[in-house]
Every structure is written in structure tokens, then in C-alpha cells.
Motif scaffolding. Structure first.
Motif, mmCIF file in Angstrom:
data_model
loop_
_atom_site.group_PDB
_atom_site.id
_atom_site.type_symbol
_atom_site.label_atom_id
_atom_site.label_comp_id
_atom_site.label_asym_id
_atom_site.label_seq_id
_atom_site.Cartn_x
_atom_site.Cartn_y
_atom_site.Cartn_z
ATOM 1 N N ASP A 1 0.843 -1.202 0.000
ATOM 2 C CA ASP A 1 0.000 0.000 0.000
ATOM 3 C C ASP A 1 0.875 1.248 0.000
ATOM 4 O O ASP A 1 1.973 1.258 0.537
ATOM 5 N N ALA A 2 0.385 2.312 -0.613
ATOM 6 C CA ALA A 2 1.178 3.531 -0.782
ATOM 7 C C ALA A 2 0.848 4.555 0.299
ATOM 8 O O ALA A 2 -0.299 4.955 0.458
ATOM 9 N N VAL A 3 1.869 4.955 1.030
ATOM 10 C CA VAL A 3 1.740 5.991 2.056
ATOM 11 C C VAL A 3 2.750 7.081 1.700
ATOM 12 O O VAL A 3 3.914 6.772 1.454
ATOM 13 N N PRO A 4 2.316 8.336 1.637
ATOM 14 C CA PRO A 4 3.255 9.347 1.143
ATOM 15 C C PRO A 4 4.375 9.689 2.132
ATOM 16 O O PRO A 4 4.186 9.635 3.340
ATOM 17 N N LEU A 5 5.496 10.059 1.553
ATOM 18 C CA LEU A 5 6.564 10.681 2.327
ATOM 19 C C LEU A 5 6.396 12.172 2.092
ATOM 20 O O LEU A 5 6.463 12.631 0.951
ATOM 21 N N HIS A 6 6.178 12.909 3.150
ATOM 22 C CA HIS A 6 6.044 14.359 2.965
ATOM 23 C C HIS A 6 7.438 14.956 2.944
ATOM 24 O O HIS A 6 8.198 14.820 3.891
ATOM 25 N N THR A 7 7.782 15.608 1.811
ATOM 26 C CA THR A 7 9.152 16.098 1.683
ATOM 27 C C THR A 7 9.295 17.562 2.089
ATOM 28 O O THR A 7 10.400 18.033 2.312
ATOM 29 N N GLN B 1 -4.520 10.168 0.393
ATOM 30 C CA GLN B 1 -4.841 11.529 0.811
ATOM 31 C C GLN B 1 -6.342 11.658 1.059
ATOM 32 O O GLN B 1 -6.763 12.251 2.053
ATOM 33 N N ALA B 2 -7.123 11.083 0.147
ATOM 34 C CA ALA B 2 -8.579 11.174 0.288
ATOM 35 C C ALA B 2 -9.025 10.495 1.575
ATOM 36 O O ALA B 2 -9.911 10.979 2.281
ATOM 37 N N ALA B 3 -8.405 9.369 1.887
ATOM 38 C CA ALA B 3 -8.776 8.627 3.079
ATOM 39 C C ALA B 3 -8.240 9.284 4.347
ATOM 40 O O ALA B 3 -8.612 8.929 5.452
ATOM 41 N N ASN B 4 -7.319 10.234 4.172
ATOM 42 C CA ASN B 4 -6.709 10.850 5.348
ATOM 43 C C ASN B 4 -6.936 12.359 5.392
ATOM 44 O O ASN B 4 -6.037 13.139 5.709
ATOM 45 N N GLY B 5 -8.145 12.745 5.017
ATOM 46 C CA GLY B 5 -8.541 14.131 5.248
ATOM 47 C C GLY B 5 -8.178 15.122 4.161
ATOM 48 O O GLY B 5 -8.339 16.322 4.346
ATOM 49 N N GLN B 6 -7.658 14.671 3.030
ATOM 50 C CA GLN B 6 -7.334 15.607 1.942
ATOM 51 C C GLN B 6 -8.043 15.155 0.664
ATOM 52 O O GLN B 6 -7.393 14.789 -0.307
ATOM 53 N N PRO B 7 -9.385 15.183 0.659
ATOM 54 C CA PRO B 7 -10.098 14.652 -0.514
ATOM 55 C C PRO B 7 -9.780 15.434 -1.791
ATOM 56 O O PRO B 7 -9.888 14.901 -2.882
ATOM 57 N N GLY B 8 -9.378 16.698 -1.661
ATOM 58 C CA GLY B 8 -9.156 17.500 -2.868
ATOM 59 C C GLY B 8 -7.784 17.331 -3.492
ATOM 60 O O GLY B 8 -7.488 17.934 -4.517
#
Ligand code: ATP
Ligand code: MG
Lengths: 582, 485
Positions: free
Chosen positions: A206-212, A444-451
């Protein structure tokens, strides 16, 4: 580890720079480490033919003679891994540079034995229970270090059985035993072979972002934790700046920074800069989560080749403790050049541009050590690899650039024209890609950033459209474009200069939170929409053009790194001013 | 930070004796079993006990000497590169004496005021240079944890450089040029004028492959600084042995490192022309039949150049610094040619000279928009040069970029069709080029003069175009309206 005298001993017969051939060493194995001549130059066995063996020397071989003794160490190239690595600088062979002399001659290899971390006392806190069955990856206890990273002491790979003894809470030296498992002594600091991948339980997909913290990456070309990215760019296009920014601001637990064949001053800069900056998430110094491997361009070339593996081995060491690790390799081209240099001296048949035929597989093997996994100890952890590529002449069709692209999930291509017009980070929006963008959008959509995904799509479309219109405008002249298209051109400029550009040297702009990035994008979109409404209302495009967009362009510098509220407040003002246009 | 073992002021390999080199050599046995001569290479048999990278003296019939470095050892065969070339040599009658160690050079203050050839032998009629210590010319890599990040400016007295691409102590900043441009004039001007704030400043100038006319110019121009005991000159002429050029920059840097880290001077090393140097490297590589990477240059050219350029720097807890300005000509003006390209990958910025700027009659013909000193921030600004320096430089650059756009537009639509603002940018360009950039080759300008000229040029622009300058600076430095033309 020394063998019986005579066995594993040979004599040097040929020396050609780092390529050394020896004769008469019996029972050698591939990758075995040898010591050459009186100054005991470290060398690795890379080919064996009968009683003759080819070695790759990791140090300057000046003065080495035919007839000099080559003695086997019995082991592979290893680094001492234990507490005390964070904040430290190692050379390509994992020898601490802080205990090496000012001028690096040969033979400081012996210094490794005197690693300061081995002699120092650490506080060990046992957590496992004596008498229980333990296996590789289980936590035996922990050592609090100075920073936010807690050092977990694990049962080493390949060891399992009854824990018959565990050191009590208290002070231990690196070389001391912490436990006995199935009759094997486990030391606090153990020599760890750097070329062998450390085992884990399974890869996660599953893909989880790395915030850079770099907007152009987080908004347009995101990277998943545990994947790999490559950053090709000609000299001065901003590779090092970008990698250093990621090392400073990405939301990982541990950073391994490999300076591979690059500048000494940059290493001094990383050391200096990171020891002053604070990690806002933990309040600790950035240096306290960083391990630096420095093999600068004037240090022995072959150790460059090892430095990459040393870095990965350190990363895997922390991954197994359950941490998210980012490996920065600047520059992988220098590593590939070391491969080429040795292959050429060895008389291997060259493939493209003199590189050995196995270049692609060597790169693949490197990038494949990235991954998000369940560790042997059962926790989720990851290694993300980001490698710079320095294409000769800025030629993006050269082998290291083209091969690397095949094995990574994200390509951040740096564009010379953007860099020369001082648009930093000079990430090309036409030449770059992010293979996991869709999955990351879902996260992102699943974690509060649907846009998130819609914003990204709109931003990419606006960039493409305004590039096309700019070309058109050059031919037919800007005034000949219809009003809505002129607004799109304006929007492209606001997006590039107001959102994608990011000044690494600015206290407000160097790092950007995800929310600030989103707010800046929304600001540009809102302005574009408002301008389109003005055009519909019959306001001349040239009137709109001459409005003051300064507040939009300056928002990234003037609003704090995580101050999305200030950006949005500014948006309201700008829109009000636009509405007043006639 | 300080290491525990072997931290001396000198790199390993220092000898304390004052024994001159030839005496050491004389003690060695002579090898005469020459097997092969090919290009600059010589293969000698029976070379037992000879180490890789050793230095050797080659005795020719009739008493002449040449010199060589060991490139490969294979059993009892040693392959040497002959620095003076193998022309006129034959397999018989040659004796080779190995030195037992890599080439060393005597270092010390004695170099200052001297003029030598590319191998470090006097050309000025003086005695051989007898410094107290001998060091290997390849040097040793400086441990990165001992490095101090570059800081503080080296002021060249050349406005365009000092104002917009400030050279910093410990930096390497090359000059990229094309044949026919006045890069040697500029390099020599830098060597003649440069100073650093307060501390003692020394210059080592290494010439590689220069014509005799150029060499005469360099000697003449640097005479004063040399006579003042502040400068050492190493000259390899175009008709000197090509392979000797491989030594010239290394000797220069070895001398410079000693002057910097042992004697505590800020040292500037100017090396011209690196393209000639790289050609020597290519020649050796071709003779060894190595697999070339790009344009016949060996794959290790990057690392080879790095072992030179990386010898710049500063060291923690020590006085002194080594700053390097290499000069190179880009064949056919091609910046992707391996020599400028690989140099750009190692150095910290570049100063680019452009024919079209020269054609407009501007000396030094620096293409400002393609030039950059990556370390300028560490060397300029408050406490280093002047409080307004970085902002004024940024404003000059950004106005210049805008002026170029205006000029391009003017070419399309004619100057009359430009807006007032665009026209003000055109006159800004004229005034910045004439007032700030153009300078005489023997004119040294103070930093205050230079920055004053930058402000005077900016004053041509309307106030609202000076958005990068804080109000306090505008008030303090901008020439008053009434003074403006
Ligand atoms: N994000 C940024 N903000 C401000 N300046 C930047 C940024 N990125 C790059 N620069 C400028 O570009 C210069 C070169 O950047 P950098 O050293 O990262 O290039 P590079 O691609 O690593 O070059 P090389 O291949 O030579 O190592 C920097 O010194 C700086 O002046
Ligand atoms: Mg870089």
C-alpha cells in the motif's frame, strides 16, 4: 577473526591503481576482505581463478610492490553497527571519520577497531525476559541516545533460540555483551556485512506518502514511503540543494546522507547546517537523526562504490528497529563511474559509454533495497531511496540516467533552462513522473485531503495549457489571444512563480507543510477563476494583466512554513481587490 | 573533533632531512632492461621491489635526465609515464633509478618570489628551492570532518566579480572561456590584485601550455607582486613536455597547502589553462589504450580533476585557506565538452566569459546571467563585505534579466514601441555595463567603489522597480533624485 598463518595468504603480482592481482592465496572466497602490503590496504576479492585472485583496493595503492603480502581477514566488508552512529560521519568503508587524522592517508583502517562508540559507555535498558524463546528481530532492550531516536537492540539476523542471559540495566560499552541467545553472544555493537541485504518478513504494497516539504514534489510528483526516486540534472541545476532540503524536512525518522564522490565543502555544510537546525516535530537537532557517509570526490574512488552499500546497510539497521529511513545518495553517477573504472581496468568488455554490461542490474539491485516492510520483529518500517544522477554534458539519454528511470517510482528531472532562469527547484513538469500518484491520491482522500488529486490534476493541466499558449503567443503575439487564454497564461505564471518555486534559503519558504502547499494552489486557482469571471464580465485582459499580483507571488515567502491560514486570508484580500476591477 | 592519531600540521610523508632529491636518487640501483617504448610510456623489466606510483629518474646516454611515474606493476615489469616524453629514446643505454616513493616536492616560504618551470625547477637563475619539508605532490584527501565551510571574501578588485559573484576563501570558482578571449588577462589581473580582509595573502600561479608571448605577459604583469614576496610562479610553456603538465598543478597545490595550513596564509591558486592539462591526461590514457568515455577523455577525468580542485578549503582550528581559480577554454565554446562539464560538476559555481559581451567592447567580458558563485552568501553581506551587498547584487541581476527581455522585445518591435519601464531597463543595461562591469585590466576597485557603481546604475530605474531593496538601504545608498540623469 585472524586465520592461521599461511592460509589465506598470497603475494601481490600486479598493481594497476585500485586493481590488484595476487597469487597463491588459497581458500579465498568472493567478497572476502584482504589487507595488502605493510600498510594493510583494505581490498575486496572480486574474482578468483585458480590460485590467482583479483582484488579491488579501497585505498591509495602507492608504494605497493609485486611480492608484497596479501593476507585474508576471513570476513567480508563490514561496519560496526550499534548506538552512537547518529550525528556521526563515516567514510565509504564505515570507518568513523571523527577518529581519523586530518589528512587521510592509507592505513587509518585500523582506526575502525578504535571506534569511539565501541569504547564509550551507553545505558542499556533490558526489556526481553530471560528464559524465553526469541528470534531474529526481537527486541532485547533499548539504549536512549541523545536525539529522538531510541536505539533498539535486536536479536541479530540468523540467531534464534533461548535467551539464556541478558545484561541488567546499566552502563555497557559498545563491545560488551548484551545477551546470550542459543549459546551465541550478542554484543551491543556488532560487525555487520554491508553488501548483504538484511532479511525482513514481508514487503507491503500500500502507498503511504513521504512528505518532503518541497511543494513541487508533494503537490505534483509525490513519493511513497519505501519507494525510490531519481534526480537527474546537469551541474548547478540544484540536485544537492533539493536533496539537502529533503534530508532536512522530510517526515522520516532517520536520514542516511551519502556524499558519494561529491564536494568536501558540502559535507562540512551538512554537518554545520544540520547541527544548527531543529526538527520541528521532535524539537531535536536535525543532526541527531542523521548518519553521514562521506566519500568525497578526492577520496579513493573504489570506496565510493562501497559507500552506497554502507549507507543502505545503515538504513536497514534502523529500519529493522521499526523506523522510516530516507537514504540520500549524491551522486549515483559517481558510484557508476567507480564501477566503470574498475571494470575497464579489469579488461571487461564495455557496453554503452564504457560502462560495464551489468550497470542496469547494479542500479536495479541498489534501488530494490528500498521498501516498506513488516520487519522480522513485526513492526512496519521503510527505506526510501533518493539518488541524484549527474549526466555528462546534461545529456539525459546517457546510460545512468536512462537505466535509473526504469527502477524508480518517481523521476524528478531537473531542467537546465529553469535553473538558469533561477527557477528553483528546477523540477521539470514535463519530464518528471510519479508512478504512485493515483494510490497516493487515494491515501490523501482517506486521510482528510479529498481534494488532493483534483488539485494535482488541475495544476498539471494548467501548466501544460499555459506552456502551449506561451508558444502560441510568441508566434501570434499576446494581444491576439482570446481573453480566457490570456488568463490561463497569467495563471501558469502565478502557479510557477508563486507555488512551485521555493527558495531553499528562506526561513519561511524552505519548508512547506502540506496545508500551506494546498492553500497556495487554491489561491492561484481562485485568482484564475476570478479573472475568468472578470473576462466574462467584459473586463479587458490587459487590465487584468496589470493588476497587482504581488501578494499572490509573495505569499510563499511572507506566510510561515505551516501558515495556511495566512495564505487563505491573503486570498480573500486579493479576490476582493480583483472584484473591484472594471 | 581532533583525531587521535597522526594529526600533524603536515600530511603523512613529511621528511625532516634536508637531503636534496638527487642525493636520495643516487643511492638507488639503476635498471636498464627497457622492454618497450610507446607514446609517453616506457616498460622496464627486472623492476623488483618497485612500488606503484613511484617516481623515477631516467638517465639517458650523454648525461641528460628525464623523469617518470610508475603507472603499473606486473610481476617484475614496471610501466612508467615519462614526463618529458620518450622522443629520441631507444631501448638501449637507458638507466632508471627509482626513488622508492611518489614524487615529493620541497615546500616552504622559499617559493615566494620565485619563477619555476612546470616541474618546479628555477627559471629565474636562482638556486633550487630548498624548503624544510618534502611532501608528495598528490597530497592527501582532507578529512571532511576537519573542513570548515568557506567564509569571508577574497576581493579581486574587479567589480563584476566582487559585486555579483564574490569569490570566497576556500572556494573553487573556475573561469570558463573560449579561445581568443582575454581570460588570461583576467586571471592575471585576479592574481595581481586579489586580497583577503586583514590576513596575509599569497598567490600561486600555475601556467600550463601557455605560449611564450603569454608567459612573457604573465611574468611582466605579476612581477611586482612576485618581487614583493607574495607570489610563486610555475610556468609550463606550450612547447614544454606535455606530460609535465600533469605535475604542474599538483606542485602548485602542494606548495599552496603548506603556505595555507602550516604558515597560516590565505592562498589563491590560479591555474591556466586546465584544458591543456586535461589533454595531457588524455594523451597518457590513449597511450595506455584505455577505454575512453566521452571525446577520447578517460572515464576517470572527473576524479582526476577532483583531486586537484578539492584541494581548496579551510581547516577547523587553523588559520589559512586555499582558494582555487582554474581557467579553461571551452573548445568551440561548447559548455558540454568534458573539461568544462566535469569542472562544473566539481567547482562551486562558474564565471563565464562570452564573445558577444566582448564584442560590445566590455572588459572583462563576463556573461553575468550565466555566471554564479554558489558560495557568495558565505562570503558577502553584513559582517563580511557590506550590509547591502547581497540585496544589491540580487537586484542588479534580476534587473539585468528583465533588461535582456526588454532588449529582445526591442529587436522584435522596435525600441519606440516599448513601454517607459522597458525603456528604462534598456538605459539601465547601458549604464550598468559601462559603469559597473567595464573596467581597465590594471584597475583595482575598492568594494565601496564597486557597490557605489552598482547603486548608481540602479538609480536609472524607476523606484517601483527596486522592489528587492529594503527601504533602509534605499535611503542610505541610493543616489538622490537630483543627482540622477
Ligand atoms: N531551492 C533553491 N533555492 C535557492 N537557490 C537554489 C535552490 N536550488 C539551487 N539553488 C542555487 O543553485 C546552486 C546550485 O545548486 P546545487 O549545488 O544543488 O546544484 P547541483 O545540481 O547539486 O550541482 P552539481 O551537480 O554541480 O553538484 C546553489 O548554490 C544555489 O545558488
Ligand atoms: Mg551537487
Amino acid at each position: 577473526m585472524d586465520r592461521v598463518a599461511g592460509a589465506g595468504q598470497g603475494r601481490v603480482v600486479r598493481v594497476n591503481g585500485p586493481l590488484v592481482e595476487i597469487e597463491g592465496a588459497e581458500g579465498l572466497s568472493m567478497l572476502e576482505l584482504m589487507a595488502l602490503g605493510p600498510s594493510r590496504i583494505a581490498a575486496e576479492t572480486v574474482a578468483i581463478a585458480g590460485t590467482r585472485a583479483t582484488l579491488q583496493a579501497y585505498e591509495y595503492t602507492g608504494g605497493l610492490k609485486a611480492g608484497d603480502i596479501a593476507s585474508a581477514s576471513g570476513g567480508e566488508l563490514s561496519g560496526f553497527m550499534g548506538p552512537g552512529m547518529l550525528g556521526q560521519v563515516f567514510d565509504g568503508l564505515m570507518r568513523p571519520l571523527s577518529s581519523a587524522p586530518m589528512w587521510l592517508g592509507t592505513g587509518h583502517s585500523e582506526a575502525a577497531a578504535g571506534t569511539p562508540a565501541l569504547a564509550r559507555y551507553w545505558t542499556f535498558v533490558p526489556t526481553a525476559a530471560v528464559g524465553t524463546q526469541v528470534t531474529s528481530g526481537d527486541v532485547l532492550g533499548s539504549v536512549p541516545e541523545s536525539g529522538a531516536v531510541i536505539h533498539r537492540v535486536l536479536v541479530p539476523a540468523g540467531v534464534a533460540g533461548e535467551l539464556s542471559w541478558l545484561a541488567p540495566e546499566g552502563a555497557l560499552r559498545g563491545s560488551d555483551s548484551v545477551a546470550v541467545v542459543a549459546g551465541r553472544r550478542v554484543a551491543l555493537t556488532e560487525p555487520t556485512p554491508i553488501r548483504r541485504p538484511r532479511p525482513f518478513r514481508k514487503r507491503l504494497t500500500d502507498a503511504v506518502p513521504l512528505h518532503t516539504g518541497q511543494r513541487v514534489l508533494d503537490l505534483l510528483f509525490p513519493l511513497a514511503r519505501g519507494s525510490a526516486a531519481t534526480v537527474p540534472g546537469g551541474f548547478g541545476t540544484g540536485k544537492t540543494m533539493m536533496l539537502q532540503q529533503i534530508a532536512k524536512w522530510s517526515d522520516a525518522d532517520v536520514i542516511v546522507y551519502i556524499g558519494c564522490g561529491e564536494r568536501g565543502n558540502e559535507m562540512a555544510d551538512v554537518l554545520d547546517g544540520f547541527s544548527q537546525l531543529e526538527d520541528s516535530r521532535t524539537g531535536r537537532k536535525l543532526l541527531e537523526r542523521t548518519v553521514i557517509i562521506a566519500n568525497t570526490s578526492n577520496m579513493p574512488m573504489m570506496a565510493r562504490e562501497a559507500s552506497i552499500f554502507s549507507g543502505i546497510a545503515v538504513a536497514e539497521y534502523y529500519r529493522d528497529m521499526g523506523y522510516d529511513v530516507v537514504v540520500i545518495a549524491d551522486s549515483t553517477s559517481r558510484w557508476a563511474e567507480a564501477l566503470r573504472e574498475f571494470a575497464n581496468r579489469n579488461g571487461d568488455l564495455p557496453a554503452e559509454e564504457g560502462y560495464p554490461a551489468n550497470l542496469a542490474s547494479a542500479l536495479a539491485a541498489f534501488y530494490e533495497r528500498a521498501g516498506r516492510v513488516t520487519t522480522l520483529g513485526g513492526t512496519t518500517a521503510s527505506i526510501t531511496i533518493i539518488g541524484a544522477v549527474s549526466p555528462p554534458g546534461g545529456d539525459m539519454s546517457e546510460p545512468v540516467t536512462t537505466d535509473s528511470q526504469r527502477f524508480v517510482r518517481a523521476l524528478w528531472m531537473l531542467d537546465r533552462d529553469l535553473a538558469y532562469s533561477r527557477h528553483y527547484p528546477a523540477v521539470s513538469w514535463t519530464g518528471s513522473f510519479a508512478r504512485d500518484a493515483v494510490e497516493l491520491g487515494a491515501w490523501q482522500a482517506a486521510n482528510g485531503q479529498p481534494g488532493w488529486a483534483t488539485r494535482r490534476a488541475r495544476a498539471l493541466a494548467l501548466l501544460t495549457e499555459s506552456d502551449r499558449l506561451a508558444e502560441l503567443a510568441e508566434i501570434i503575439g499576446l494581444p491576439s489571444l482570446p481573453g480566457p487564454e490570456q488568463v490561463l497564461l497569467l495563471g501558469g505564471r502565478l502557479l510557477r512563480d508563486g507555488v512551485l518555486m521555493q527558495n531553499a534559503l528562506s526561513p519561511h519558504d524552505g519548508y512547506s507543510s502540506a496545508e500551506k502547499g494546498a492553500a497556495l494552489l487554491d489561491l492561484v486557482f481562485d485568482v484564475v477563476d476570478a479573472c475568468q469571471r472578470l473576462v466574462e464580465r467584459g473586463v479587458a485582459a490587459s487590465t487584468i494583466e496589470s493588476a497587482d499580483f504581488g501578494p499572490v507571488l509573495r505569499a510563499r515567502e511572507e506566510c510561515g512554513p505551516s501558515d495556511d491560514a495566512a495564505v487563505r486570508a491573503r486570498g480573500a484580500e486579493v479576490l476582493a481587490a480583483l472584484e473591484a476591477l472594471q | 573533533m581532533r583525531g587521535t592519531n597522526g594529526v600533524g600540521p603536515e600530511p603523512p610523508g613529511v621528511t625532516d632531512g634536508v637531503l636534496p632529491l638527487p642525493a636520495l636518487l643516487g643511492a638507488r640501483i639503476s635498471h636498464s632492461d627497457i622492454r618497450e617504448l610507446r607514446g609517453p610510456l616506457l616498460v622496464v623489466g627486472g623492476a623488483h621491489g618497485v612500488g606503484w606510483d613511484e617516481f623515477a629518474t631516467i638517465d639517458l646516454p650523454g648525461g641528460a635526465h628525464r623523469h617518470g611515474l610508475v603507472l603499473e606493476i606486473d610481476q617484475d615489469l614496471a610501466t612508467l609515464q615519462v614526463l618529458e616524453g620518450t622522443d629520441g629514446m631507444s631501448l638501449g643505454g637507458i638507466g632508471i633509478r627509482f626513488d622508492g616513493r611518489p614524487l615529493h616536492v620541497r615546500v616552504g616560504e622559499q617559493w615566494l618570489g620565485r619563477v619555476c618551470n612546470g616541474r618546479g625547477e628555477p627559471l629565474d637563475g636562482g638556486p633550487p628551492i630548498m624548503g624544510a619539508a618534502a611532501l608528495p605532490i598528490s597530497g592527501w584527501p582532507l578529512n571532511p570532518v576537519f573542513r570548515e565551510p568557506p567564509a569571508n571574501p577574497v576581493l579581486t578588485g574587479i567589480s563584476v566579480i566582487d559585486a555579483l559573484m564574490t569569490l570566497v576563501q576556500g572556494q573553487k570558482l573556475p573561469i570558463f572561456s573560449v579561445p581568443g578571449m582575454p581570460h588570461l588577462t583576467l586571471a592575471t589581473q585576479i592574481a595581481a590584485q586579489a586580497v583577503s580582509g586583514g590576513e596575509s595573502f599569497r598567490v600561486v600561479f600555475a601556467a600550463m601550455g601557455l605560449t611564450h608571448a603569454d608567459i612573457a605577459y604573465v611574468r611582466d604583469r605579476l612581477e611586482q607582486r612576485s618581487a614583493g614576496g607574495e607570489l610563486a610562479l610555475l610556468l609550463n610553456a606550450a612547447d614544454d613536455p606535455v606530460i609535465e603538465r600533469i605535475l604542474t598543478p599538483r606542485i602548485a597545490l602542494t606548495v599552496a597547502e603548506h603556505l595555507a595550513y602550516t604558515e597560516g596564509h590565505d592562498v589563491l591558486v590560479v591555474m591556466s589553462d586546465m584544458t591543456s592539462y586535461a589533454e595531457a591526461v588524455r594523451e597518457v590514457s590513449a597511450a595506455r589504450q584505455e577505454i575512453p568515455a566521452r571525446r577520447g577523455y578517460p572515464g576517470y577525468l572527473y576524479s582526476d580533476l577532483a583531486t586537484l580542485y578539492e584541494r581548496c578549503g579551510r581547516v577547523r582550528g587553523r588559520k589559512g585557506s586555499v582558494t582555487i581559480v582554474p581557467v579553461l577554454t571551452m573548445p568551440a565554446g561548447d559548455i558540454t565538452h568534458p573539461v568544462p562539464d566535469l569542472t562544473g560538476y566539481i567547482t562551486e559555481g562558474q564565471i563565464v566569459l562570452a564573445p558577444d559581451v566582448a564584442a560590445r567592447g566590455i572588459y572583462p567580458p563576463v556573461d553575468v546571467l550565466s555566471s554564479l558563485s554558489r558560495l557568495m552568501r558565505s562570503g558577502a553581506g553584513k559582517g563580511r563585505t557590506r550590509e547591502d551587498h547581497l540585496e544589491v547584487a540580487a537586484q542588479v541581476m534580476s534587473a539585468l534579466a528583465r533588461a535582456r527581455q526588454a532588449a529582445e522585445l526591442a529587436e522584435l518591435v522596435g525600441e519606440a514601441a516599448l513601454s517607459d519601464t522597458d525603456r528604462s531597463y534598456l538605459s539601465y543595461r547601458t549604464s550598468v555595463e559601462a559603469g559597473l562591469f567595464a573596467q581597465d585590466p590594471d584597475e583595482a576597485r575598492s568594494l565601496d567603489d564597486t557597490l557605489g557603481r552598482a547603486w548608481a546604475a540602479l538609480a536609472v530605474l524607476p523606484d517601483q522597480e527596486l522592489a528587492m531593496l529594503p527601504a533602509a538601504f534605499l535611503k542610505r545608498y541610493l543616489p538622490q533624485r537630483s543627482d540622477r540623469t
